[in-house]
Design a protein around this motif. Structure first.
Motif, PDB file in Angstrom:
ATOM      1  N   ASN A 363       0.827  -1.209   0.000  1.00  0.00           N
ATOM      2  CA  ASN A 363       0.000   0.000   0.000  1.00  0.00           C
ATOM      3  C   ASN A 363       0.862   1.260   0.000  1.00  0.00           C
ATOM      4  O   ASN A 363       0.527   2.262  -0.639  1.00  0.00           O
ATOM      5  N   THR A 364       1.992   1.204   0.715  1.00  0.00           N
ATOM      6  CA  THR A 364       2.905   2.348   0.730  1.00  0.00           C
ATOM      7  C   THR A 364       3.510   2.579  -0.656  1.00  0.00           C
ATOM      8  O   THR A 364       3.547   3.710  -1.161  1.00  0.00           O
ATOM      9  N   LEU A 365       3.972   1.485  -1.292  1.00  0.00           N
ATOM     10  CA  LEU A 365       4.554   1.602  -2.634  1.00  0.00           C
ATOM     11  C   LEU A 365       3.516   2.071  -3.648  1.00  0.00           C
ATOM     12  O   LEU A 365       3.815   2.852  -4.555  1.00  0.00           O
ATOM     13  N   ASP A 366       2.299   1.576  -3.493  1.00  0.00           N
ATOM     14  CA  ASP A 366       1.230   1.908  -4.440  1.00  0.00           C
ATOM     15  C   ASP A 366       0.864   3.391  -4.389  1.00  0.00           C
ATOM     16  O   ASP A 366       0.293   3.931  -5.335  1.00  0.00           O
ATOM     17  N   ASN A 367       1.176   4.037  -3.257  1.00  0.00           N
ATOM     18  CA  ASN A 367       0.859   5.456  -3.105  1.00  0.00           C
ATOM     19  C   ASN A 367       1.911   6.371  -3.739  1.00  0.00           C
ATOM     20  O   ASN A 367       1.730   7.590  -3.786  1.00  0.00           O
ATOM     21  N   ILE A 368       3.028   5.791  -4.215  1.00  0.00           N
ATOM     22  CA  ILE A 368       4.079   6.609  -4.831  1.00  0.00           C
ATOM     23  C   ILE A 368       3.632   7.047  -6.226  1.00  0.00           C
ATOM     24  O   ILE A 368       3.219   6.219  -7.049  1.00  0.00           O
ATOM     25  N   ASP A 369       3.678   8.306  -6.461  1.00  0.00           N
ATOM     26  CA  ASP A 369       3.260   8.883  -7.752  1.00  0.00           C
ATOM     27  C   ASP A 369       4.406   8.729  -8.766  1.00  0.00           C
ATOM     28  O   ASP A 369       5.484   9.316  -8.601  1.00  0.00           O
ATOM     29  N   MET A 376      11.944  13.888 -10.424  1.00  0.00           N
ATOM     30  CA  MET A 376      12.923  14.087  -9.358  1.00  0.00           C
ATOM     31  C   MET A 376      14.267  14.526  -9.943  1.00  0.00           C
ATOM     32  O   MET A 376      14.581  14.266 -11.105  1.00  0.00           O
ATOM     33  N   SER A 377      15.087  15.133  -9.114  1.00  0.00           N
ATOM     34  CA  SER A 377      16.436  15.517  -9.541  1.00  0.00           C
ATOM     35  C   SER A 377      17.281  14.264  -9.731  1.00  0.00           C
ATOM     36  O   SER A 377      16.943  13.181  -9.231  1.00  0.00           O
ATOM     37  N   ASP A 378      18.389  14.385 -10.429  1.00  0.00           N
ATOM     38  CA  ASP A 378      19.272  13.238 -10.671  1.00  0.00           C
ATOM     39  C   ASP A 378      19.778  12.654  -9.357  1.00  0.00           C
ATOM     40  O   ASP A 378      19.881  11.429  -9.209  1.00  0.00           O
ATOM     41  N   GLU A 379      20.074  13.527  -8.396  1.00  0.00           N
ATOM     42  CA  GLU A 379      20.570  13.059  -7.097  1.00  0.00           C
ATOM     43  C   GLU A 379      19.512  12.224  -6.383  1.00  0.00           C
ATOM     44  O   GLU A 379      19.799  11.150  -5.836  1.00  0.00           O
ATOM     45  N   ASN A 380      18.264  12.697  -6.404  1.00  0.00           N
ATOM     46  CA  ASN A 380      17.170  11.964  -5.764  1.00  0.00           C
ATOM     47  C   ASN A 380      16.866  10.666  -6.503  1.00  0.00           C
ATOM     48  O   ASN A 380      16.518   9.646  -5.892  1.00  0.00           O
TER      49      ASN A 380
END
Length: 402
Positions: A363-369, A376-380
């Motif tokens: 459920n946590t992973l599924d909430n990632i957009d 995201m930046s290259d570093e992130n």
């Protein structure tokens, strides 16, 4: 006792400059405070603070009557007040010794103390121990002037709850008071009690439910009206847990069977903490699909314990324990059933825990957009990729165990 304290005003009783504001019959006004010799007063045997102590005395010795011997009556109730909360009594007595009586009491014109029984006890002790010249300062209510017994009880509730907050009441004594006022004697409706005590509807509703459970437990063990047994067993916590369990069950035969089984386990448990014991039964058995089977396995045990206690009226905790002690096999069987069911449920929970944790992780992973990830930046992104590799590695390890 046909005395009227008001007849002695100006003689034995003197008028002070003090006043106390009271609300009687819906009217709030200042009432004159008088200085009253201690020997003209007597305790209120309807004092909720000592309800269980009085029930014990009347069960063992017979009714208490101030008219037959007021000195003996006062001495007995003095002891109850002291035993009900010795720490609070000592604190109040030391305060009165240093500063005098700062809060006036309330008495009826016949000498019965409606408010201030503890202060009266402290003054009695200071007079006896220190030789102090003590008087009880109080308002004198003339009940011959239209003030009914219900008005007096309404005033008591207001003083005890709305103003003083009876935090030092033994909770069982409080339950006895609630049961007596609302259920047994019907002095107040539930709505009236809520109004006079400034408690919420939920609080009073729960007090009523717990007071009924207390009475039902005492009837179950064949000790009807022996409220002191509930106090000695410290049943407030266990009754709270039983109430919470029954609140989640529909009323009917199964709920009654659950209640009787829990009552039985209060008697057969070897745990010192009965509150935790009942909570464990509730969480690990009653709230699971095993409840019906658990009740069925306890049916004969409940019946045998119940019948054993019917052989004679139970008058003390010791007598109750002695009555069922002979059925040691039954008691051990009850304990074993509870232990086995609790352990079984804990094992089931342990087996199901990996699935529950995996569900939470999904459920946590599924909430990632995913769009947010792409922006995201290259570093992130680099940090994100490292975490994904760890997740994939963990998934691979888990898969190897299947």
């Amino acid at each position: 006792m046909n005395k009227n304290l008001l007849d002695s005003v100006g003689n034995q009783i003197t008028t002070t400059t003090g006043a106390r504001k009271l609300t009687i019959k819906g009217e709030t006004r200042n009432y004159t405070v008088f200085k009253i010799p201690l020997e003209l007063l007597f305790y209120n045997d309807r004092n909720g603070r000592i309800a269980t102590w009085i029930s014990q005395y009347t069960s063992e010795e017979g009714p208490l009557n101030p008219e037959s011997d007021i000195d003996k009556y006062n001495e007995i109730l003095h002891g109850f007040i002291k035993k009900s909360n010795p720490g609070a009594l000592t604190k109040t007595k030391n305060n009165i010794k240093l500063f005098g009586q700062r809060v006036a009491g309330v008495v009826l014109q016949d000498g019965r103390i409606i408010d201030g029984n503890r202060r009266f006890t402290c003054l009695r002790e200071l007079k006896s121990e220190e030789g102090m010249d003590c008087y009880f300062e109080a308002v004198i209510l003339d009940t011959t002037n239209g003030i009914t017994s219900k008005d007096v009880k309404r005033l008591e509730l207001n003083l005890q709850h709305a103003e003083e907050k009876p935090v030092d009441y033994n909770p069982i004594d409080n339950l006895v008071d609630v049961y007596r006022d609302i259920i047994e004697e019907k002095t107040f409706t539930e709505a009236e009690y809520i109004n006079h005590t400034s408690q919420t509807k939920t609080e009073v509703s729960n007090l009523i439910k717990k007071s009924k459970l207390m009475v039902e437990f005492l009837e179950f063990i064949n000790a009807k009206g022996k409220y002191y047994i509930a106090r000695e067993l410290n049943l407030d916590g266990p009754l709270q847990e039983i109430m919470l369990i029954l609140n989640k069950l529909p009323q009917g035969s199964e709920a009654d069977a659950v209640k009787d089984t829990l009552f039985t386990n209060l008697l057969t448990s070897k745990q010192g903490d009965l509150t935790r014991h009942i909570r464990d039964i509730g969480n690990n058995i009653i709230k699971t699909e095993n409840v019906t089977q658990f009740i069925e396995e306890h049916e004969d045990i409940v019946g045998e314990i119940y019948e054993k206690l019917r052989e004679e009226e139970q008058n003390s905790v010791t007598q109750v324990k002695e009555a069922i002690k002979e059925d040691s096999v039954i008691i051990e069987q009850s304990r074993k059933i509870v232990e086995e069911y609790i352990e079984k449920n804990k094992l089931t929970n342990a087996r199901n825990k990996p699935i529950d944790l995996l569900n939470k992780a999904f459920n946590t992973l599924d909430n990632i957009d995913s769009v947010a990830v792409s922006k995201m930046s290259d570093e992130n992104k680099h940090e994100f990729k490292k975490l994904l590799d760890k997740i994939n590695s963990t998934i691979g390890l888990l898969e190897s165990k299947i």
